[in-house]
Design a protein around this motif. Structure first.
Motif, PDB file in Angstrom:
ATOM      1  N   LEU A   1      -2.403 -16.419 -21.372  1.00  0.00           N
ATOM      2  CA  LEU A   1      -2.800 -17.761 -20.865  1.00  0.00           C
ATOM      3  C   LEU A   1      -3.726 -18.561 -21.848  1.00  0.00           C
ATOM      4  N   SER A   2      -3.226 -19.539 -22.331  1.00  0.00           N
ATOM      5  CA  SER A   2      -4.268 -20.450 -23.088  1.00  0.00           C
ATOM      6  C   SER A   2      -4.302 -21.762 -22.801  1.00  0.00           C
TER       7      SER A   2
ATOM      8  N   ALA B   1     -15.763 -23.971 -19.266  1.00  0.00           N
ATOM      9  CA  ALA B   1     -15.457 -22.667 -20.206  1.00  0.00           C
ATOM     10  C   ALA B   1     -15.668 -21.612 -19.029  1.00  0.00           C
ATOM     11  N   GLY B   2     -16.894 -21.454 -18.313  1.00  0.00           N
ATOM     12  CA  GLY B   2     -17.027 -20.332 -17.597  1.00  0.00           C
ATOM     13  C   GLY B   2     -15.919 -20.107 -16.515  1.00  0.00           C
ATOM     14  N   PRO B   3     -15.815 -21.285 -15.474  1.00  0.00           N
ATOM     15  CA  PRO B   3     -14.781 -21.098 -14.312  1.00  0.00           C
ATOM     16  C   PRO B   3     -13.598 -20.913 -15.220  1.00  0.00           C
TER      17      PRO B   3
ATOM     18  N   GLY C   1      -9.031 -16.562 -15.139  1.00  0.00           N
ATOM     19  CA  GLY C   1      -8.078 -15.657 -16.026  1.00  0.00           C
ATOM     20  C   GLY C   1      -7.692 -16.317 -17.460  1.00  0.00           C
ATOM     21  N   LEU C   2      -7.953 -17.348 -17.826  1.00  0.00           N
ATOM     22  CA  LEU C   2      -7.599 -17.758 -19.023  1.00  0.00           C
ATOM     23  C   LEU C   2      -8.162 -16.906 -20.091  1.00  0.00           C
ATOM     24  N   ASP C   3      -7.295 -16.842 -20.863  1.00  0.00           N
ATOM     25  CA  ASP C   3      -7.464 -15.870 -22.125  1.00  0.00           C
ATOM     26  C   ASP C   3      -8.388 -16.497 -23.338  1.00  0.00           C
ATOM     27  N   ARG C   4      -7.970 -17.711 -23.711  1.00  0.00           N
ATOM     28  CA  ARG C   4      -8.320 -18.396 -25.227  1.00  0.00           C
ATOM     29  C   ARG C   4      -8.283 -19.910 -24.936  1.00  0.00           C
ATOM     30  N   VAL C   5      -8.707 -20.707 -25.997  1.00  0.00           N
ATOM     31  CA  VAL C   5      -8.661 -22.044 -26.061  1.00  0.00           C
ATOM     32  C   VAL C   5      -8.336 -22.491 -27.423  1.00  0.00           C
TER      33      VAL C   5
ATOM     34  N   ALA D   1     -18.275 -17.908 -23.262  1.00  0.00           N
ATOM     35  CA  ALA D   1     -17.547 -17.226 -21.981  1.00  0.00           C
ATOM     36  C   ALA D   1     -16.426 -16.425 -22.256  1.00  0.00           C
ATOM     37  N   GLY D   2     -16.247 -16.073 -23.673  1.00  0.00           N
ATOM     38  CA  GLY D   2     -15.174 -15.147 -24.168  1.00  0.00           C
ATOM     39  C   GLY D   2     -13.977 -15.678 -24.330  1.00  0.00           C
ATOM     40  N   LEU D   3     -13.646 -17.114 -24.513  1.00  0.00           N
ATOM     41  CA  LEU D   3     -12.545 -17.447 -24.562  1.00  0.00           C
ATOM     42  C   LEU D   3     -12.055 -17.516 -26.041  1.00  0.00           C
ATOM     43  N   GLY D   4     -12.044 -16.370 -26.640  1.00  0.00           N
ATOM     44  CA  GLY D   4     -11.440 -16.154 -28.067  1.00  0.00           C
ATOM     45  C   GLY D   4     -10.312 -15.423 -28.205  1.00  0.00           C
ATOM     46  N   PRO D   5      -9.679 -15.348 -29.211  1.00  0.00           N
ATOM     47  CA  PRO D   5     -10.505 -15.989 -30.446  1.00  0.00           C
ATOM     48  C   PRO D   5     -10.206 -17.513 -30.287  1.00  0.00           C
TER      49      PRO D   5
END
Length: 333
Positions: free
Chosen positions: A98-99, A111-113, A118-122, A156-160
């Motif tokens: 999920l991106s 970003a946090g919410p 369950g979002l993986d990245r942006v 928030a860890g939405l990487g890479p």
């Protein structure tokens, strides 16, 4: 057990990557996308509800083999209920990728919410790190908000975290190397995208577009680039290592180096239309089927039929090419 029917076209390409537009609205006015006064947005009653969005994604996942879902817009962060849609999509299958593609405005708050949902990245669109150039392109003085949003996404860890940039001739095409140095320093994965004929004004011309070749020439004046070893597969970006790696830079040459033969994407617009190509001039209406009580199996059949008609390529170089009636903001990236 629900039987899975792949979304295969007549050329044997199988779509497993679903791009879901959640809104056609946007809070920037980028010059290569829409006019300064904005556009006439879709009426609320035509936009899919949260339940309808999740139901269609669920059909794609359970019946049609979708493995990746990317939420787009317009600007998806302006969609109320976004975190809930992400959480419900994640619940469909923990293995989904999920991106989200965004302009970054609102990431400080969301970003946090989104990560918790369950979002993986942006992927964040950013064409310049100079405030005056950013304002010239977007017609908004919001660069600081985007930069803070990128940091919030990283925290928030939405990487890479990928950063998408469009170079415009005589506007920011002299800033390619500057953007790359900035991205490498922060660990962001930069992707330069050729400007495509998807602007609402229909002002795009091949002559004014900054090509991938020109972009690479600008970068190679300051960096040593080499083709990345990893196979490209169906990914749109050609990757190059920067000064020996591990950092990379990508070039998405949709116009001059089309990758249609490996395309694995299908798009769902905010008003429930299936588009089998970004540049398609035809759409297949799933919203009407949803709202008239058609069962999931029949909706899946219609989706498969819509995919079968996909053309071999986008045809931008064909003299008969016509730009889609809908601009990018109404289609979804």
């Amino acid at each position: 057990m629900v039987q899975t029917t792949p979304l295969v076209d007549r050329f044997g390409r199988v779509a497993t990557d679903l791009r879901v537009s959640l809104t056609d609205r946007c809070n920037l006015r980028c010059s290569y996308c829409m006019p300064a006064e904005g556009l006439a947005w879709l009426p609320d009653e035509r936009v899919l509800s949260d339940d309808e969005v999740v139901r269609l994604i669920g059909i794609g996942v359970s019946r049609l083999g979708i493995r990746e879902v990317r939420f787009t817009g317009g600007e998806p962060l302006v969609r109320r209920g976004l975190s809930g849609i992400v959480a419900r999509t994640r619940a469909l299958d923990p293995g989904l990728e999920l991106s989200l593609t965004t302009n970054g405005l609102g990431l400080v708050r969301l970003a946090g919410p989104l990560a918790e949902a369950g979002l993986d990245r942006v992927n964040v669109s950013l064409d310049s790190i100079r405030p005056e150039t950013f304002h010239r392109i977007t017609r908004r003085d919001r660069l600081h908000d985007v930069l803070e949003g990128l940091q919030a996404a990283a925290d928030a860890g939405l990487g890479p975290i990928k950063v998408n940039a469009v170079l415009l001739r005589d506007v920011n095409d002299d800033q390619a190397a500057e953007l790359l140095a900035w991205a490498v320093e922060r660990g962001y994965e930069l992707r330069f995208i050729e400007q495509m004929p998807l602007d609402a004004q229909h002002g795009w011309t091949r002559e004014s577009m900054v090509t991938a070749e020109e972009t690479l020439e600008r970068l190679e004046k300051e960096f040593v680039l080499a083709p990345a070893a990893e196979p490209r597969g169906s990914a749109p970006a050609e990757l190059f290592t920067v000064d020996g790696g591990p950092a990379t830079v990508g070039v998405i040459a949709s116009v001059t180096r089309p990758f249609c033969g490996d395309c694995d994407r299908v798009r769902l617009t905010a008003d429930g239309q299936v588009r089998n190509c970004l540049f398609a001039r035809e759409e297949s209406d799933l919203r009407a089927a949803l709202r008239s009580g058609v069962p999931d199996a029949e909706i899946a059949r219609r989706w498969v039929s819509a995919m079968a008609g996909k053309r071999a390529g986008h045809g931008i170089d064909d003299p008969t090419f016509l730009q889609p009636d809908r601009p990018m903001s109404a289609i979804g990236g």
